[in-house]
Design a protein around this motif. Structure first.
Motif, short mmCIF file in Angstrom:
data_model
loop_
_atom_site.label_atom_id
_atom_site.label_comp_id
_atom_site.label_asym_id
_atom_site.label_seq_id
_atom_site.Cartn_x
_atom_site.Cartn_y
_atom_site.Cartn_z
N ARG A 1 49.35 -20.17 13.48
CA ARG A 1 50.29 -19.62 12.50
C ARG A 1 49.85 -18.26 11.99
NH1 ARG A 1 51.19 -23.26 7.64
NH2 ARG A 1 52.48 -21.46 7.11
N GLU A 2 48.56 -18.10 11.80
CA GLU A 2 48.07 -16.81 11.30
C GLU A 2 48.34 -15.69 12.30
OE1 GLU A 2 44.44 -16.74 8.57
OE2 GLU A 2 43.97 -18.31 10.02
N VAL B 1 50.50 -12.25 11.76
CA VAL B 1 49.95 -10.91 11.99
C VAL B 1 50.76 -10.18 13.06
CG1 VAL B 1 47.94 -9.63 12.83
CG2 VAL B 1 47.63 -11.54 11.25
N PHE B 2 51.13 -10.89 14.11
CA PHE B 2 51.92 -10.29 15.19
C PHE B 2 53.27 -9.78 14.66
CE2 PHE B 2 55.16 -10.58 18.47
CZ PHE B 2 54.57 -9.96 19.55
N SER B 3 53.95 -10.63 13.90
CA SER B 3 55.26 -10.24 13.37
C SER B 3 55.14 -9.08 12.38
CB SER B 3 55.92 -11.45 12.68
OG SER B 3 56.06 -12.53 13.57
N ALA B 4 54.12 -9.13 11.53
CA ALA B 4 53.91 -8.04 10.57
C ALA B 4 53.62 -6.73 11.28
CB ALA B 4 52.78 -8.41 9.61
N SER B 5 52.81 -6.80 12.34
CA SER B 5 52.48 -5.59 13.09
C SER B 5 53.73 -5.00 13.74
CB SER B 5 51.45 -5.91 14.17
OG SER B 5 50.24 -6.38 13.60
N ALA C 1 37.84 -1.40 4.84
CA ALA C 1 38.35 -2.74 5.15
C ALA C 1 37.23 -3.76 5.22
CB ALA C 1 39.11 -2.71 6.47
N GLU C 2 36.02 -3.33 5.56
CA GLU C 2 34.89 -4.25 5.65
C GLU C 2 34.46 -4.74 4.27
OE1 GLU C 2 34.12 -5.40 8.99
OE2 GLU C 2 33.18 -3.45 9.39
N ARG C 3 34.73 -3.92 3.25
CA ARG C 3 34.26 -4.24 1.90
C ARG C 3 35.17 -5.20 1.15
NH1 ARG C 3 31.93 0.92 -1.29
NH2 ARG C 3 30.12 1.39 0.03
N HIS C 4 36.37 -5.41 1.64
CA HIS C 4 37.35 -6.20 0.90
C HIS C 4 37.96 -7.27 1.80
CE1 HIS C 4 37.10 -3.19 -2.32
NE2 HIS C 4 37.19 -2.27 -1.37
N ARG C 5 38.70 -8.16 1.18
CA ARG C 5 39.36 -9.23 1.93
C ARG C 5 40.40 -8.62 2.86
NH1 ARG C 5 38.67 -14.31 -0.73
NH2 ARG C 5 37.47 -14.06 -2.66
N TYR C 6 40.38 -9.07 4.10
CA TYR C 6 41.29 -8.48 5.09
C TYR C 6 42.76 -8.64 4.67
CZ TYR C 6 37.22 -8.27 8.19
OH TYR C 6 35.99 -7.98 8.74
N ARG C 7 43.10 -9.82 4.18
CA ARG C 7 44.50 -10.04 3.76
C ARG C 7 44.87 -9.10 2.63
NH1 ARG C 7 46.83 -15.62 1.19
NH2 ARG C 7 45.86 -14.74 -0.68
N GLN C 8 43.96 -8.92 1.69
CA GLN C 8 44.22 -8.04 0.56
C GLN C 8 44.41 -6.59 1.03
OE1 GLN C 8 40.83 -7.25 -2.00
NE2 GLN C 8 42.12 -7.40 -3.82
N VAL C 9 43.56 -6.15 1.94
CA VAL C 9 43.66 -4.77 2.44
C VAL C 9 45.01 -4.55 3.12
CG1 VAL C 9 42.72 -3.14 4.13
CG2 VAL C 9 41.17 -4.49 2.71
N MET C 10 45.41 -5.48 3.98
CA MET C 10 46.67 -5.32 4.70
C MET C 10 47.86 -5.33 3.76
SD MET C 10 45.62 -7.85 7.86
CE MET C 10 47.18 -7.78 8.73
N ALA D 1 54.22 -7.11 4.33
CA ALA D 1 53.33 -7.58 3.25
C ALA D 1 53.60 -9.04 2.93
CB ALA D 1 53.54 -6.71 2.00
N ALA D 2 54.87 -9.45 2.93
CA ALA D 2 55.20 -10.85 2.64
C ALA D 2 54.67 -11.78 3.73
CB ALA D 2 56.71 -10.99 2.50
N LEU D 3 54.81 -11.37 4.99
CA LEU D 3 54.30 -12.18 6.10
C LEU D 3 52.79 -12.36 6.00
CD1 LEU D 3 56.41 -10.74 9.05
CD2 LEU D 3 56.44 -13.11 8.26
N VAL D 4 52.08 -11.30 5.66
CA VAL D 4 50.63 -11.38 5.54
C VAL D 4 50.24 -12.26 4.35
CG1 VAL D 4 48.55 -10.02 5.05
CG2 VAL D 4 50.24 -9.16 6.68
N ARG D 5 50.95 -12.09 3.24
CA ARG D 5 50.62 -12.85 2.03
C ARG D 5 50.76 -14.34 2.24
NH1 ARG D 5 49.68 -16.10 -0.94
NH2 ARG D 5 49.74 -16.17 -3.23
N PHE D 6 51.84 -14.77 2.89
CA PHE D 6 52.11 -16.20 3.02
C PHE D 6 51.71 -16.79 4.37
CE2 PHE D 6 55.22 -14.61 -0.12
CZ PHE D 6 54.85 -15.40 -1.20
#
Length: 466
Positions: free
Chosen positions: A25-26, A30-34, A84-93, A193-198
């Motif tokens: 699912r993840e 990511v694919f759809s958001a990209s 991006a290495e310093r923060h949560r990947y989901r948060q960065v995206m 952003a919505a796809l990444v968040r959920f």
């Protein structure tokens, strides 16, 4: 949402299937958001270029509006990717998507001065390096084994398809209303952003606050691990060489079509040549990833690497645009068959805490090399015919690729690097030098990451034989 552990690796008898990849699912999120954000980006490029031209009637300013999107990678791509290495990947995206959404809405405001449009566009593209670095580092945490290679192939293919669809849609919408095209782009960022968040798990940062140093030092470590590690360096050189030659027909398409339209309309000839490489790339990525198993794809890497520039050598014969397009498509096919395997090896040979930084190094190198290739061949084409320039340039590429293939690391060397990276991934993402790892010996600290990884593998082999 809790992080899900990827399934067991697929059977070695055959390649992973698209169903297996999208069952994660993840990855589907990511694919759809990209896909959404990429299509929106290309729609916006077409729209902004037309908008600036309509406002100024200046070809130079219109070209500047197109070129400004590449500047962040050139002036600070690795540095921005390190964030991006310093923060949560989901948060960065998510943050990058939302920032780009707001700035795109600002560009769409009627009557916006051209300098302000260029400034906002530059600010928008500053979010690209950290967002793409976070995504690049996230995918290996979602997919394993051959699913990773197939997943990367799908991401690469959708990026090429998004370029074709985005440019066509952007030109069509912008011809009607450039503002509408910019708002479409803003909407794609909101959906992304919505796809990444959920759809993506909220994992902890790869680099904890306790192991941060200076941003510049951390960025330098990205260069150190890419070019200081033999396996990673070999992969990087292969990818850079592929980009050095495959982009040339696309970059010279406008002049090539104008000088040698071959009975076609110059605009149609240019479109055919420019679209050929992405179309070949899409077909190559899909066909090679499904038709061949992991071992066969790995063995095909070197022949495909040599074939990618070799496919363009017949340009010496001054073929018509349709044949040029076929040559460019064959080149794209070969690159797509080789690149996902190289990318898969690259991310697997990297410890978790260095993937975003290494992506920044690679992406910046690709941008610089592609721009340099088009610039140099364009200058050569001022003195010599375009078919001669492309043919000779590609022939030199065949020699370079042959040398790169000759010195390609052996399979045991690659496997050792992957095993060592897997072991190191459990350690904090501190400096590249092994002194940051817990329990590193004095010899390991003295000899750098390669020594440490070799020692780690030796210990693992020894413990397994007891």
């Amino acid at each position: 949402m809790e992080a899900t552990v990827p399934d067991e690796r697929p059977s070695p008898e055959g390649p992973a299937t698209f169903r297996e990849v999208f069952a994660q699912r993840e990855y589907a999120a990511v694919f759809s958001a990209s896909a959404l954000s990429w299509i929106g980006d290309y729609v916006a490029k077409a729209a902004v270029t037309l908008l600036v031209y309509e406002e100024t009637r200046s070809v130079a300013l219109s070209a500047a509006a197109f070129a400004v999107s590449y500047l962040p990678w050139l002036v600070g791509g690795p540095l921005l990717a390190t964030l991006a290495e310093r923060h949560r990947y989901r948060q960065v995206m998510m943050i990058c998507d939302l920032v780009r959404m707001v700035l795109m809405v600002g560009i769409a405001i009627p009557g916006m001065p051209v300098p302000a449009i260029l400034a906002l566009l530059f600010a928008t593209t500053l979010a690209n390096p950290p967002s793409q670095a976070a995504k690049s580092a996230l995918i290996p945490l979602i997919l394993t084994g051959d699913r990773l290679v197939v997943g990367l192939s799908m991401i690469s293919s959708v990026g090429q398809a998004a370029q074709v669809v985005g440019y066509l849609a952007g030109a069509a919408i912008a011809a009607f209303d450039p503002t509408a095209a910019l708002l479409v782009n803003a909407a794609t960022f909101a959906l992304s952003a919505a796809l990444v968040r959920f759809g993506v798990a909220d994992r902890p940062p790869a680099m904890t606050a306790a192991h941060r140093s200076h941003l510049l030092r951390e960025t330098a470590q990205g260069f150190q691990i890419v070019f200081g590690t033999p396996v990673l360096r070999a992969i990087a050189l292969l990818v850079f060489a592929a980009m050095l030659f495959s982009v040339v027909p696309e970059g010279l398409a406008a002049a090539w079509a104008s000088e040698r339209a071959g009975g076609l309309d110059a605009g149609a000839a240019q479109a055919i040549i420019m679209a050929a490489n992405p179309v070949g790339f899409i077909l190559g990525g899909l066909i090679v990833s499904r038709a061949f198993g992991p071992d066969r794809r790995l063995s095909l890497m070197r022949p495909l690497a040599v074939l990618s520039p070799l496919a363009l050598v017949p340009a010496l014969l001054d073929p018509p645009p349709l044949v040029v397009a076929l040559l460019a498509a064959a080149c794209g096919f070969a690159v797509a068959g080789m690149l996902p395997v190289a990318n898969g090896l690259f991310v697997r040979a990297l410890p978790d805490g260095f993937r975003a930084r290494a992506f920044g190094v690679m992406a910046t190198g690709v941008q610089v090399i592609q721009g340099m290739a088009v610039l140099v061949t364009g200058l050569l084409a001022e003195r010599y015919s375009i078919p001669l320039v492309v043919g000779v340039w590609s022939a030199v590429g065949v020699l370079l690729m042959a040398v790169a293939a000759l010195y390609w690391p052996s399979r045991p060397t690659i496997e050792a690097a992957i095993m060592a990276a897997e072991q190191q991934s459990g350690a904090p993402a501190g400096p590249v030098r092994p002194s940051a790892a817990r329990g590193a010996s004095d010899d390991e600290r003295a000899d750098g990451p390669e020594r440490r990884w070799a020692v780690a593998r030796s210990r693992r082999d020894t413990s397994g034989s007891r």
